[in-house]
Design a protein around this motif. Structure first.
Motif, PDB file in Angstrom:
ATOM      1  N   UNK A   1       0.809  -1.216   0.000  1.00  0.00           N
ATOM      2  CA  UNK A   1       0.000   0.000   0.000  1.00  0.00           C
ATOM      3  C   UNK A   1       0.841   1.264   0.000  1.00  0.00           C
ATOM      4  N   UNK A   2       2.149   1.120   0.001  1.00  0.00           N
ATOM      5  CA  UNK A   2       3.012   2.286  -0.139  1.00  0.00           C
ATOM      6  C   UNK A   2       3.478   2.904   1.161  1.00  0.00           C
ATOM      7  N   UNK A   3       3.344   2.181   2.254  1.00  0.00           N
ATOM      8  CA  UNK A   3       3.867   2.704   3.521  1.00  0.00           C
ATOM      9  C   UNK A   3       5.388   2.573   3.544  1.00  0.00           C
ATOM     10  N   UNK A   4       6.065   3.595   4.058  1.00  0.00           N
ATOM     11  CA  UNK A   4       7.500   3.431   4.313  1.00  0.00           C
ATOM     12  C   UNK A   4       7.644   2.717   5.653  1.00  0.00           C
ATOM     13  N   UNK A   5       8.841   2.215   5.924  1.00  0.00           N
ATOM     14  CA  UNK A   5       9.003   1.449   7.160  1.00  0.00           C
ATOM     15  C   UNK A   5       8.691   2.259   8.416  1.00  0.00           C
ATOM     16  N   UNK A   6       9.263   3.478   8.573  1.00  0.00           N
ATOM     17  CA  UNK A   6       8.963   4.221   9.812  1.00  0.00           C
ATOM     18  C   UNK A   6       7.477   4.511   9.968  1.00  0.00           C
ATOM     19  N   UNK A   7       6.807   4.857   8.851  1.00  0.00           N
ATOM     20  CA  UNK A   7       5.388   5.190   8.969  1.00  0.00           C
ATOM     21  C   UNK A   7       4.562   3.962   9.313  1.00  0.00           C
ATOM     22  N   UNK A   8       4.914   2.847   8.678  1.00  0.00           N
ATOM     23  CA  UNK A   8       4.221   1.601   8.981  1.00  0.00           C
ATOM     24  C   UNK A   8       4.397   1.235  10.451  1.00  0.00           C
ATOM     25  N   UNK A   9       5.622   1.406  10.907  1.00  0.00           N
ATOM     26  CA  UNK A   9       5.953   0.996  12.274  1.00  0.00           C
ATOM     27  C   UNK A   9       5.153   1.788  13.295  1.00  0.00           C
ATOM     28  N   UNK A  10       5.108   3.113  13.096  1.00  0.00           N
ATOM     29  CA  UNK A  10       4.442   3.974  14.077  1.00  0.00           C
ATOM     30  C   UNK A  10       2.924   3.902  13.934  1.00  0.00           C
ATOM     31  N   UNK A  11       2.436   3.921  12.688  1.00  0.00           N
ATOM     32  CA  UNK A  11       0.981   4.030  12.477  1.00  0.00           C
ATOM     33  C   UNK A  11       0.257   2.696  12.620  1.00  0.00           C
ATOM     34  N   UNK A  12       0.878   1.630  12.178  1.00  0.00           N
ATOM     35  CA  UNK A  12       0.157   0.360  12.136  1.00  0.00           C
ATOM     36  C   UNK A  12       0.671  -0.624  13.166  1.00  0.00           C
ATOM     37  N   UNK A  13       1.985  -0.768  13.210  1.00  0.00           N
ATOM     38  CA  UNK A  13       2.533  -1.865  14.010  1.00  0.00           C
ATOM     39  C   UNK A  13       2.407  -1.603  15.501  1.00  0.00           C
ATOM     40  N   UNK A  14       2.806  -0.423  15.928  1.00  0.00           N
ATOM     41  CA  UNK A  14       2.798  -0.127  17.361  1.00  0.00           C
ATOM     42  C   UNK A  14       1.398  -0.235  17.973  1.00  0.00           C
ATOM     43  N   UNK A  15       0.355   0.320  17.311  1.00  0.00           N
ATOM     44  CA  UNK A  15      -0.987   0.127  17.887  1.00  0.00           C
ATOM     45  C   UNK A  15      -1.371  -1.346  18.023  1.00  0.00           C
TER      46      UNK A  15
END
Lengths: 266, 287
Positions: free
Chosen positions: A168-182
């Protein structure tokens, strides 16, 4: 059966609470009353012991110092442990198993072993008697534990989620903070709880690495023992006050405890 | 889960590595350094090889405290693990009371070690403490400051009070994660409570208990503050465990050579025992 269970559990809870109750009652008594007779309730209710602590900067700064380095330790630990745990749960890389084991061995090293070298090392780099110094020293046993706990939670999250996010075009830092951490919120809550716990209760390193500016409350408490005997009332009041921050932390993580304490490993 | 091979993952691990290396490798090397030399002052030092190690291994005081330490850690594990599981089994599974129980159980965990010592120091005294007073009025001659057995018992009781909750909380969340289907299958088979525990609950708890056992072993083996606050390691040497012997030697007498050798031996023992626990509890997993 159920009555037996309730009875057993109540006995255990009374066993847990009675010593704390005794401390609490004692903190509201005057020294004469403490030494005079044994009573379950203070006859003359007094706040004098607490006033001693709240009006003396060298007393209450002990609490501020302790809370300060414990929070620093929690933040540092989580910041470095999150990416590392992700690496351990998702990738194979050179020396990963050895590194993981080496990290855990640091949890096994007794603080008493490192007392003297720590003192010398931290003095020579100017970290002696600073909050950050104590926080870094506590990282020695908190970081390995945090990586271990978080790795368990992260391994429970399906890998397809990462892959979908990248498509879906997420970069790693954005994926990590927005999706993974929650997704691993409970895990982070419990890790923070463990970090707080082990850093807050530790005394040996904290006492050795500080003298005045960052002196933890646990070290300040030894002041109640003087030539004229032990000031039991103030000691009890100080003890009660060290329990309060813990109560607050438990209150914040109470909804994660039941789920999170399984550490993602069942 | 299949993992991808990617050496770039090192970048994610690097901060942890740097941080822990700073606080672990440099001090550890310093300790190794001490243990091999006889140091008088900054410029006068002699290389003595393994002499300190031989001395430490033959020192009867340290052998005693090592033995005490093993008995203590053994007792801690034997009491806390079964008791913790038992408490977890007795706890209500859901609802208001469950939350109350969780909160109360977590309470002792967050009491600083020296305050735990203080609490029991007060609680166990015959003149101002409920526990000591109660025992003495029952006709039991209990005095932790004078009687070695009582001091030992108090330290053990203190540790049980402080840390059983950790095992209970870990087991409780482990138990909650077992799906209902398992219990339904068990009731169709008319399994007894013991069979449910032995063949469903215990195996499911294994991975959580592994963490609990390791943490409890390590921490009980490093115990320092509680006996120090309670009696200062006394009466006599009855509650002087390894950490306290070590600090006495390193800071009290400033024998840093022997203390260094002692540290290394101490560390290796913990490493070895932890490894044994780990292998014993996980050796069936990979078959």
């Amino acid at each position: 059966m159920n009555i037996k269970k309730t009875l057993g559990l109540s006995t255990y809870i009374v066993f847990l609470l009675l010593p704390i109750y005794w401390l609490l009652v004692m903190s509201f008594k005057s020294n004469q009353e403490i030494l005079g007779s044994l009573s379950f309730w203070p006859e003359t209710f007094t706040f004098a012991n607490y006033m001693t602590i709240f009006t003396d900067a060298s007393w209450y700064m002990g609490y501020v110092n302790s809370i300060y380095y414990v929070s620093l330790n929690m933040v540092i630990t989580l910041l470095v442990a999150l990416p590392a745990a992700y690496a351990f749960s998702r990738f194979r890389f050179m020396g990963d198993k050895h590194l993981f084991f080496w990290l855990l061995t640091n949890r096994m090293s007794p603080p008493a072993v490192f007392l003297l070298p720590f003192f010398q090392l931290y003095s020579s780099v100017g970290l002696f008697d600073t909050h950050i110094g104590v926080a870094l020293a506590h990282c020695l046993f908190n970081v390995p534990l945090a990586v271990w706990i978080l790795e368990g939670f992260m391994s429970g999250v399906p890998k397809e989620i990462d892959e979908t996010a990248y498509i879906d075009g997420y970069t790693f830092p954005r994926f990590f903070v927005k999706i993974f951490i929650p997704l691993i919120r409970s895990g982070i809550g419990v890790t923070a709880f463990f970090c707080f716990m082990f850093s807050w209760v530790e005394l040996l390193l904290a006492r050795t690495l500080t003298s005045v500016d960052a002196k933890p409350i646990a070290a300040v408490m030894t002041r109640t023992v003087s030539a004229s005997g032990i000031d039991w009332g103030v000691l009890a009041a100080a003890g009660v006050l060290t329990i309060l921050p813990g109560v607050l932390v438990i209150w914040f993580v109470r909804n994660h405890v039941a789920k999170g304490f399984a550490l993602g490993r069942v | 889960m299949s993992k991808t091979k990617n050496n770039k993952a090192w970048f994610l691990v690097l901060p942890v590595f740097a941080l822990v290396a700073f606080s672990a490798i440099i001090p550890l090397m310093t300790v190794v350094n001490y243990s091999l030399q006889d140091i008088f002052d900054a410029s006068t030092r002699y290389f003595v090889g393994i002499e300190w190690y031989q001395m430490i291994l033959n020192d009867s005081r340290l052998q005693d405290s090592l033995l005490r330490q093993f008995i203590f850690s053994g007792c801690v594990l034997l009491i806390e693990i079964p008791l913790g599981i038992l408490v977890a089994l007795m706890m209500p599974k859901a609802g208001k009371w469950s939350v109350v129980c969780l909160l109360v159980l977590s309470l002792p965990l967050l009491v600083p070690l020296n305050v735990v010592g203080t609490i029991w120091q007060i609680f166990g005294r015959a003149d101002i403490g409920l526990f000591g007073w109660a025992l003495n009025s029952l006709g039991i001659d209990y005095n932790y400051a004078a009687n070695p057995m009582d001091a030992w018992f108090t330290v053990l009781l203190m540790d049980v009070w402080h840390w059983t909750s950790l095992i209970a909380l870990l087991s409780f969340s482990g138990l909650r994660a077992i799906p209902d289907a398992y219990y339904q299958a068990a009731s169709i088979d008319r399994a007894s409570n013991w069979a449910i525990f032995r063949f469903i609950q215990l195996p499911k708890l294994k991975s959580v208990l592994l963490i609990g056992v390791l943490l409890r072993f390590m921490d009980s083996f490093m115990i320092y503050t509680e006996p120090f606050v309670l009696t200062g390691g006394g009466p006599g040497n009855s509650t002087t465990f390894l950490s306290q012997s070590l600090t006495k030697m390193a800071i009290g007498q400033f024998d840093i050579g022997p203390a260094g050798a002692f540290s290394i031996i101490y560390f290796l023992i913990i490493l070895l025992v932890s490894w044994l626990f780990y292998t014993a509890m996980t050796h069936n997993d990979n078959k």
